[in-house]
Write an enzyme that holds these catalytic residues in place. Structure first.
Site, short mmCIF file in Angstrom:
data_model
loop_
_atom_site.label_atom_id
_atom_site.label_comp_id
_atom_site.label_asym_id
_atom_site.label_seq_id
_atom_site.Cartn_x
_atom_site.Cartn_y
_atom_site.Cartn_z
N ARG A 278 1.95 -10.68 10.40
CA ARG A 278 3.30 -10.15 10.59
C ARG A 278 4.34 -11.18 10.16
O ARG A 278 5.52 -10.84 10.01
CB ARG A 278 3.56 -9.81 12.07
CG ARG A 278 2.68 -8.74 12.73
CD ARG A 278 2.55 -7.49 11.92
NE ARG A 278 1.37 -7.56 11.06
CZ ARG A 278 1.13 -6.76 10.04
NH1 ARG A 278 2.01 -5.84 9.71
NH2 ARG A 278 0.04 -6.88 9.33
N ASP B 33 -3.62 7.90 4.15
CA ASP B 33 -3.08 6.59 4.51
C ASP B 33 -3.75 6.09 5.78
O ASP B 33 -4.17 6.88 6.64
CB ASP B 33 -1.57 6.71 4.72
CG ASP B 33 -0.89 5.35 4.79
OD1 ASP B 33 -1.52 4.34 4.43
OD2 ASP B 33 0.28 5.29 5.21
N LYS C 152 0.82 -1.22 0.00
CA LYS C 152 0.00 0.00 0.00
C LYS C 152 0.85 1.26 0.00
O LYS C 152 0.48 2.25 -0.64
CB LYS C 152 -0.96 0.01 1.19
CG LYS C 152 -0.31 0.24 2.54
CD LYS C 152 -1.34 0.34 3.63
CE LYS C 152 -0.68 0.61 4.98
NZ LYS C 152 -0.01 1.91 5.02
N THR C 153 1.97 1.26 0.73
CA THR C 153 2.81 2.46 0.76
C THR C 153 3.37 2.75 -0.62
O THR C 153 3.44 3.91 -1.06
CB THR C 153 3.95 2.28 1.77
OG1 THR C 153 3.40 1.96 3.06
CG2 THR C 153 4.77 3.55 1.88
N GLN D 221 -7.58 -4.44 9.53
CA GLN D 221 -6.47 -4.08 10.42
C GLN D 221 -6.83 -2.87 11.29
O GLN D 221 -5.94 -2.19 11.79
CB GLN D 221 -5.20 -3.78 9.62
CG GLN D 221 -4.65 -4.98 8.88
CD GLN D 221 -3.27 -4.74 8.30
OE1 GLN D 221 -2.29 -4.64 9.02
NE2 GLN D 221 -3.20 -4.62 6.99
#
Length: 864
Positions: A695, A251, A63-64, A349
């Site tokens: 993670r 974001d 996503k970043t 999330q």
């Protein structure tokens, strides 16, 4: 030969570069390099520039990269200049990372992006430009929490409110929660305002805001709340920023609170003409309604006042919701279309509801922005197939989600493992041994993480790692023994152990507050230096003089008498019991019980865990020596070390190997969360479990303990419901490597699936049904042998390999005959002395003298 000028058009065939040819490849190479390497969904998210876009980006889907590449695309296509893009992040770290990536893509263009930052940094900048419009000056001060608390204490004193019963810190938390919800003093629901200070909460909030204006100050919440007021009361200012920002990017949209949502909604609409109605600012809103599910739900009084009122100049008006836009705006023919806003987030999330985040913000995006395009990023570049399948199957049990399924083109990898341990000590021992195995196999310790639900769980692992010599670091907070409340408690114990420990005595002489301030401590220091004696003995001498004021002298004398009494008790009282006595009689426990801050409950849990940790040592001296070894482990930050953190702190991180201990009912999901938030709390806990699993890149290992000490009491726990929500095909049951098995159908105690009646017809999860079906199949084929032993849970298992999860979590029994006999006197390290009253294989039922009747495996006891 035909002259070129006379060639017919049909003589020159039309040409298109051949697919894969030199020209096609050269043309592709000439295109923007920043688009290379994007998958189709990522590229669509980057290139869809017009209108509202929601990018549902699952964990590890890049996503970043999408967000930064989208900004680069906007700039390279000439759709906007750098200062015409508003890009909002949640942390300064994320903002720095985005600027760094943009700089790598575009060179120095990022230097011209003044509106790339966090919500509060951008809000603060806007507020300084227009400070006078909200009764501030441009050089206003932003108060920190300590300054806020001091100011609120002054207001409490002015209102003659007991700040012990109604702590200023509690009021600060309330005001912050109101500001996070976009509520000005006049908009706080009457019921909530009455909850503090005998009904004076609302008045104190208003007085606090007035005082801030006098001091030319704002707190953190004001940076957005005053922005909202600025935009609502000054439509021309709002239009200025609506015109300026041609593109808005957000974001972590799932973590926005109501105030952030309101701020974004106002800025994200196309500029309205002077006199535009509320519907022109917020689509779907009318003069008689506001956005469902928002502030008005918490403030029915405000909502009831929203009405149409006619004015010959201004037409319809909205008279008062926290979500209302600009009073005095007349009707327009039709609402203006929304601007180019792109929100990136993951509803799966959203784990920060406890600090005001509203998952509904992302769930309602299509309602808030009609015609919005939703793009799902589902290709995960982080985890293996089994891990993603387990995480996706787990989160699918949530009802409040938009829905997506993570996938990978990577190998399936190792299955997610589930391991049961007898207690939390064995759990820590088993995880420690697994980490050592990974280290011997060449794994880097920096790629190993332990993610716990509650910070008190860390103590067990820290002690174990010190014993093993495994380096570790605590992420997102201090190590267990470095926490303020633990240091305070240890300081009391150190003074008892050694009255000459000046550093410890100075730390707690006024904790909790006894009216012994800096002047008193300085006097004690002066006396101690002159007489060459410890600070404690100087205090004993000073209280016999008139050098101190009567109140301070009396408080110091009482403290000295308490320490004398505790030292005397030390000789006849167990050190664990003495610690409890000290914490209670000193008022330290009561201090945290009265503290209404969000972390007070966690601090109390940590104190209980500290007392529990002392049981492993013979005396206070031995315990304090152990602490000195634990504290003396300050390795270089660059050294390899296991990462230890809470699940909340792990957001955004990734590791090759992730251990997830404590998957038990009451701990995870947290009973406190379930009690306070019900189903919404359960779904947030499940999202937290999803975050924990995702993670992991290569290995995810879940643990639970059958016995855990919670709030000072040993309890038999039930494996977490989340374990039953994992898919059987992607999970493997393994045995604990930290000692003997735990019971049930292999030394653990009864399975929670053995007794149908204990749950009744209301318990009908798929995992439970599979367990019952499996049990019946096993009985039919002789896989289970019925036994009358209450300890074995009604059956014992034939020996077989590791089980695939089928609703039950078991390990093999040793199947040996116990060497003990009935009435043998035995000793158990935890439960003490007792005698055997029942034997079943290697499982003993023992009547302990202090702990009562317990069922244990014989390897845990020895003859007395």
């Amino acid at each position: 030969m035909t002259e070129p000028s006379k060639l017919s058009h049909h003589s020159v065939p039309e040409h298109q570069p051949a697919a894969g040819g030199i020209a096609a490849r050269a043309r592709a190479a000439a295109g923007p390099q920043y688009l290379s390497g994007l998958n189709p969904e990522q590229r669509e998210a980057v290139e869809t520039l017009d209108g509202p876009v929601l990018v549902l980006a699952g964990a590890g889907t890049g996503k970043t990269r999408v967000l930064t590449t989208r900004i680069a695309h906007i700039l390279s296509q000439g759709r906007a200049r750098p200062h015409e893009i508003l890009s909002v992040t949640f942390t300064n770290k994320a903002a720095r990372e985005m600027k760094l990536r943009l700089g790598q893509m575009l060179g120095q263009a990022v230097e011209g992006m003044p509106w790339l930052g966090t919500f509060h940094s951008i809000g603060g900048r806007i507020l300084r430009i227009h400070a006078e419009l909200v009764q501030l000056k441009s050089n206003f001060t932003v108060l920190d929490v300590d300054d806020q608390v001091r100011l609120l204490k002054q207001l409490l004193q002015a209102e003659n409110i007991d700040d012990k019963r109604w702590p200023a810190r509690m009021l600060a938390g309330l005001i912050d929660s109101w500001k996070n919800r976009g509520l000005a003093p006049g908009q706080v629901p009457a019921g909530e305002a009455a909850m503090f200070g005998n009904g004076k909460g609302g008045k104190l909030y208003a007085s606090y805001q007035e005082r801030l204006k006098i001091l030319n100050a704002a707190d953190f919440g004001d940076l957005l709340l005053e922005n909202i007021r600025l935009f609502r009361e000054n439509p021309d200012v709002l239009r200025q920023y609506q015109n300026r920002f041609k593109f808005i990017l957000v974001d972590e949209y799932q973590d926005t609170n109501v105030a952030q949502y309101l701020w974004l909604r106002l800025l994200s609409q196309a500029p309205s003409r002077p006199g535009a109605p509320l519907s022109a600012i917020i689509p779907g809103a009318t003069e008689s309604s506001v956005i469902p599910g928002r502030i008005e739900d918490a403030n029915s009084d405000v909502r009831s006042h929203i009405k149409e009122s006619r004015d010959e100049d201004n037409g319809p008006r909205d008279s008062g919701s926290a979500l209302s836009a600009h009073p005095g705006m007349t009707a327009a023919a039709s609402p203006a279309p929304p601007k180019n806003i792109c929100c990136v987030g993951d509803d799966d999330q959203s784990i920060y509801g406890w600090r005001g985040a509203e998952v509904d913000n992302i769930l309602r995006f299509e309602h808030d922005f009609p015609g919005a395009k939703v793009i799902r990023l589902e290709r995960n570049y982080r985890s293996t197939g089994h891990i993603l399948a387990a995480a996706s199957h787990l989160i699918a049990h949530n009802e409040g989600r938009l829905g997506k399924t993570l996938r990978t083109e990577d190998v399936d990898g190792e299955k997610v493992t589930v391991t049961g341990a007898w207690d939390s000590e064995e759990e820590a021992r088993a995880i420690g041994e697994e980490i050592e195995e990974l280290q011997r196999a060449g794994e880097n310790l920096n790629e190993v993480a332990i993610l716990v639900r509650a910070s008190f769980q860390m103590r067990e692992f820290e002690d174990r790692f010190v014993t093993l010599g495994l380096p570790y670091r605590v992420i997102g907070g201090p190590r267990f023994y470095e926490r303020a409340e633990i240091r305070d408690a240890l300081a009391y114990l150190r003074v008892i152990n050694s009255p000459a420990d000046d550093l410890a005595f100075e730390r707690i002489v006024n904790v909790p507050k006894r009216g012994l301030g800096d002047a008193t401590v300085q006097l004690l220091h002066d006396h101690a230096r002159k007489r060459r004696m410890p600070l404690f003995e100087a205090a004993r001498a000073v209280v016999e003089t008139d050098e101190l004021k009567p109140k301070a002298r009396g408080a110091l004398r009482d403290l000295i008498l308490q320490f004398d009494r505790w030292r005397a008790q030390r000789e006849v009282t167990a050190h664990t019991e003495l610690a409890e006595i000290v914490l209670d009689e000193s008022g330290y426990t009561e201090m945290w019980q009265k503290d209404r801050s969000a972390d007070a409950a966690g601090r109390l849990d940590n104190l209980k865990e500290l007392v529990r940790s002392m049981e492993e040592f013979e005396n206070l001296q031995g315990f304090l020596e152990h602490i000195s070894l634990v504290m003396d482990r300050d390795g270089d930050a660059s050294d390899e070390a296991v990462s230890l953190m809470t699940l909340h702190s792990a957001k955004g991180l990734e590791f090759d190997n992730v251990f997830l201990p404590g998957w038990e009912e009451g701990l995870f999901p947290s009973q406190r969360t379930l009690d306070e938030q019900g189903r919404a709390g359960l779904e947030e806990e499940r999202r937290l479990a999803h975050v924990g699993l995702t993670r992991a890149r290569r290995r995810a290992k879940l643990y639970f303990a059958t016995n855990r000490r919670i709030h000072g009491t040993w309890s038999t726990t039930i494996p977490s419901r989340f374990l039953d929500e994992l898919p059987s095909a992607n999970v493997e049951i393994t045995e604990s490597k930290g000692g003997s098995g735990w019971g049930g159908a292999g030394g653990y105690g009864p399975s929670r699936f053995d007794n149908i009646d204990s749950f009744g017809s209301s318990y009908s999860t798929p995992g439970w049904q599979r367990a019952q079906a499996n049990r019946n199949r096993g009985q039919a084929r002789g896989g289970f042998e019925e036994s009358q032993s209450s300890f074995s849970g009604g059956f014992s298992r034939n020996k077989r390999g590791p089980l695939v999860i089928e609703g039950e979590l078991v390990a093999k029994s040793t199947g040996t005959v116990s060497e003990f006999s009935l009435d043998d006197r035995v000793f158990h390290q935890k439960f003490g002395y007792g005698h055997v009253v029942k034997i079943d294989g290697n499982k003993l039922t023992i009547a302990f003298e202090k702990a009562g009747e317990k069922k244990v495996v014989d390897s845990f006891v020895e003859r007395a």
